[in-house]
Structure formats: C-alpha cells, structure tokens
Design a protein around this motif. Structure first.
Motif, PDB file in Angstrom:
ATOM      1  N   LEU A 142       3.805  -7.413 -19.329  1.00 61.48           N
ATOM      2  CA  LEU A 142       3.392  -8.728 -18.941  1.00 61.48           C
ATOM      3  C   LEU A 142       4.467  -9.490 -18.179  1.00 61.48           C
ATOM      4  O   LEU A 142       3.669 -10.079 -17.216  1.00 61.48           O
ATOM      5  CB  LEU A 142       3.189  -9.262 -20.525  1.00 61.48           C
ATOM      6  N   THR A 143       5.543  -9.673 -18.631  1.00 58.38           N
ATOM      7  CA  THR A 143       6.515 -10.917 -17.898  1.00 58.38           C
ATOM      8  C   THR A 143       7.461 -10.149 -17.327  1.00 58.38           C
ATOM      9  O   THR A 143       8.103 -10.706 -16.522  1.00 58.38           O
ATOM     10  CB  THR A 143       6.777 -11.767 -19.036  1.00 58.38           C
ATOM     11  N   THR A 157       6.187  -6.628 -23.767  1.00 56.44           N
ATOM     12  CA  THR A 157       6.661  -7.602 -22.934  1.00 56.44           C
ATOM     13  C   THR A 157       6.745  -7.257 -21.439  1.00 56.44           C
ATOM     14  O   THR A 157       6.582  -7.923 -20.688  1.00 56.44           O
ATOM     15  CB  THR A 157       7.790  -8.712 -23.333  1.00 56.44           C
TER      16      THR A 157
END
Length: 456
Positions: free
Chosen positions: A49-50, A46
């Motif tokens: 990505l975020t 993650t």
C-alpha cells in the motif's frame, strides 16, 4: 512569556520520539520471535500500500562535537567504512530473506554520526546493495545528513543519483566563541558552498540545523546565526533545544561547566528571538523545534494534517513499518519497537554471526497505543481527542487536575473528549504530553539521576 511559567515547567521530560520512551520499555516481555511476528504482520499489510521506511545509522565522526547526544565513534581511520557497510548489507539481507515479499521503500534516511564521513564510492556501494533487495516507491522521500566541512559535490551527486532530494546540514551556531566551546569549527563559507551545490544539483529540500541553549551562547549569537541562515534561505530549519545530559552522554558533554550554559530563562529568550526572526523571514513553525517555507513538503503536511513524527524526527511520510539498520538504530512496526546493539564491535560481530543484532525492545499494549496516538497528535497537530471510556474515574480526576493547571496558565483548552494547545502553549508541548504519560506518572518523583533533558 513570563519567567514564572518557565520556572514552573522547566522539568526533565521525554522528547517523545517514541511512546513509551526508551527508558520505560518492558524488555523482559520482548523476544526475537514476537518481534519477527509483529514486523511480518505489519509489513504484509503496508508494504504493497504505502511501502516502508528505512533508517540507516552511520556512526563515525572525525572529531567530537561536545554538544552531541548521538551514538557515534570518533576516528580518522577510514578503513572502518568497508566492514561497517558490509555489516549493514548483511543485516538488510537477513531481513529481506524472511520478509514475505520484496520491500518497497517509501522513505529512506541516512543519519549519524556523520554520513559524509563515508567516501562517495562506499555510499554508492551501500545503496546498490540496499536496492538489490528492494525497490523505491513511485514518489519516495529520501534524505541524508551532511557535515558542511567534509561534504563534497560528489557526495551530493552520488546520493542524488539514487533518488535523494533532501539534505540537512548541521550549522548549530556561527559564533566563534560557541564553536570553540562545542568543538565545531565551521565557517559560513562552507555552509554556503554545500547549500549552493545542493541547489545546483537539484535537491528540492535543503535543511539547516541550528541549536539554542549552547555554552556561552548570547542573544547576539542567535540573531547573527539566524540572519546568516536567512541569507541562504534553506527550505527547512530545525531549531533544536540543546539537551544537556552529561550523566548519560559522558565525557563529550563534560567539556564545559554547567555554569557556561544559559539559564532556563535565557535559553527560552534565545528561542523566542530566533523564532521571531524566522517567522519574519517567511518560515512557519512546524510541530516542535522545526520551521519550513510555504512550498516545503513539511509545511504542506502540517496544513493537510499528514505530519508524522518518529525516531527520525518529523516526517511527511506515514508508513507502518520503519526498519532501522546499523548500530543503535531503532525499528518501529506500530505494535513493537526494537533497538540494535549500541556498541559497534558487538553489532558487527553479531551480524557477521548471522544474528539480528537486537539489544532490547518493547511490545506495545492497547494502552500504549492509545497514549502514543494522543502524544503524536499533540506533537504534530497541537490537538488530540479521546473517548470518555478511555479513562477510569481516578485517571480522569488526575488528568483534569493537571490539565486545569495548563488552562489557568493560558496554555491549553480542553473538554471531556478533546484538547487544543494554544499558541502560547507550544513552547511547553512536552510538558503537556507528559500529563498523559502513564509510565512517567508512575515513577518516583525523586531520582538520583534524571532520565531526560529539561523541557525548556
């Protein structure tokens, strides 16, 4: 809303900032290596990505507010600031040296206690240290909690310079009788001043926290408090139910008698009056106990289905990893929860001994993850869905028996694979979530002490 429904559903129940709720965590199956493995796995998938979320608990307060259920230490000795921030930075560094890459922070929140207890230069030192090891994402969501009586313009400016654009101020109630009972003496002028400063500096989301169900609170207390709040027109309003749990929180909530509190019927009437005034003032109800103006990101997240809920409350940012720093802080990596030591001295001692200050945790099973998703859906979107094979025949029989009761009361609709909460059912959303809680359904019906506050 009828008094009979309030009487029927006014039972002890979780607030579901996590599932399973903390009292049901399986701490015996939890260990440091399993926690590190699950955190590292979630982080690796993650971070690029975020980004991740970071919560920092700042526990000190100069005086005790008797309604408060937070983990805090009351002191006027500000020499505690430096060693505590030293510990926070040591803890953060310990995470960062074994994470597989440099963290990207999408969401950062300072909670308390009273974050504005700390001097602006100490907060600056904390943030400088945090970002020594990490970088913000392109559009981060940074927020903090300030006390109107001790938040200075320098506090607001210091955090704004590091990217903070949200701030919440605890108001609770402007009625002097209620303020006396909860030991929270705070004039409207102080709230107006810090709200004006925040707007002048450039904060884009200002929130006021109000509480209903406090001792000696009358209908006029709520209507006057909401009327004064509407004059300042904060972007968000948290309109919380007072959680009376003196058997857990100790002497603070023993500062007044149970008879001083509104009854369940009176408490619900306080909320309904406040909600009507807020909606008439242009605010939209968001999830449970929250309201926002149309332009605020919380309302936009509700409209787009992106609203999320975690240990920081409702949020617009959905990251798979939430790392909690500080005493009693809770981390969430999707498949596991972990809570830090709850005693400040023990927390600092362990950190300065090069240990992660873990007190307890829980590794989520596949079953936990399913129920967690259902509860999050209900809390954030007032609806959820499932597959027929998610339930055994015995479980489905139990569910339908309980859900049929909510249908008969006009609170929900459901079929074999989905559930929708009617507007009339929103005040009872915690009760609806409890139907799906497999830990709660397996508990004895009678306990010497309830684990949770009342749902109404």
């Amino acid at each position: 809303m009828t008094d009979s429904l309030i009487a029927k559903y006014n039972v002890a129940g979780p607030r579901y900032t996590s599932y399973p709720p903390v009292p049901f965590w399986n701490t015996t199956a939890f260990g440091l290596q399993a926690w590190k493995q699950r955190l590292t796995t979630a982080f690796a998938t993650t971070n690029h990505l975020t980004g991740i979320s970071l919560y920092v608990h700042l526990p000190f307060c100069e005086s005790l507010c008797t309604f408060c259920g937070c983990n805090k230490r009351i002191t006027k000795n500000h020499s505690v600031e430096k060693p505590y921030i030293d510990a926070l930075l040591e803890e953060w560094e310990a995470y960062c040296v074994w994470l597989p890459e440099r963290p990207r922070i999408a969401e950062l929140h300072f909670g308390g206690g009273t974050p504005s207890f700390f001097a602006p230069d100490q907060l600056r030192r904390l943030l400088t240290g945090l970002f020594r090891w990490a970088d913000p994402t392109d559009n981060p969501d940074f927020g903090w909690e300030g006390h109107p009586n001790n938040t200075t313009r320098e506090h607001l400016q210091t955090l704004y310079a590091f990217g903070f654009r949200r701030v919440s101020f605890g108001v609770q109630d402007y009625d002097p009788v209620v303020q006396q009972a909860i030991h929270r003496h705070q004039p409207f002028a102080h709230v107006a001043q810090v709200t004006r400063w925040a707007r002048e500096i450039g904060y884009t989301s200002i929130s006021h926290d109000l509480v209903f169900g406090l001792p000696f609170q009358q209908l006029t207390s709520i209507t006057d408090t909401v009327a004064q709040t509407l004059l300042l027109r904060p972007d968000r309003i948290a309109f919380y139910s007072y959680a009376h749990v003196p058997w857990i929180k100790g002497t603070g909530q023993r500062g007044f008698a149970d008879s001083d509190l509104p009854t369940a019927d009176q408490k619900r009437a306080l909320y309904e009056a406040g909600r009507s005034l807020l909606e008439a003032g242009g605010y939209t109800e968001i999830g449970m106990d929250h309201f926002a103006l149309p332009h605020d990101s919380l309302n936009k997240a509700r409209e787009t289905g992106q609203l999320h809920r975690n240990f920081m409350g409702y949020t617009t940012t959905q990251t798979q990893v939430l790392i909690g720093l500080g005493v009693s802080a809770i981390s969430d990596v999707g498949t596991a929860f972990m809570q830090n030591e709850k005693d400040i001295s023990t927390y600092q001692q362990r950190v300065f001994s090069n240990q992660l200050p873990i007190m307890r945790g829980h590794l989520l099973s596949e079953d936990d993850s399913l129920i967690r998703r259902l509860i999050l859906d209900i809390m954030c979107r007032f609806q959820t869905s499932w597959a027929v094979e998610d339930w055994t025949d015995a479980e489905w029989d139990r569910l339908t028996q309980q859900l049929d009761g909510f249908v008969a009361d006009g609170l929900i609709d459901y079929d074999e694979t989905a559930l929708w909460v009617r507007p009339e059912g929103r005040p009872f959303v915690r009760n609806i979530c409890m139907v799906f809680d497999r830990y709660l359904s397996n508990q004895p019906s009678v306990s010497a002490k309830p684990l949770f506050s009342s749902t109404v």
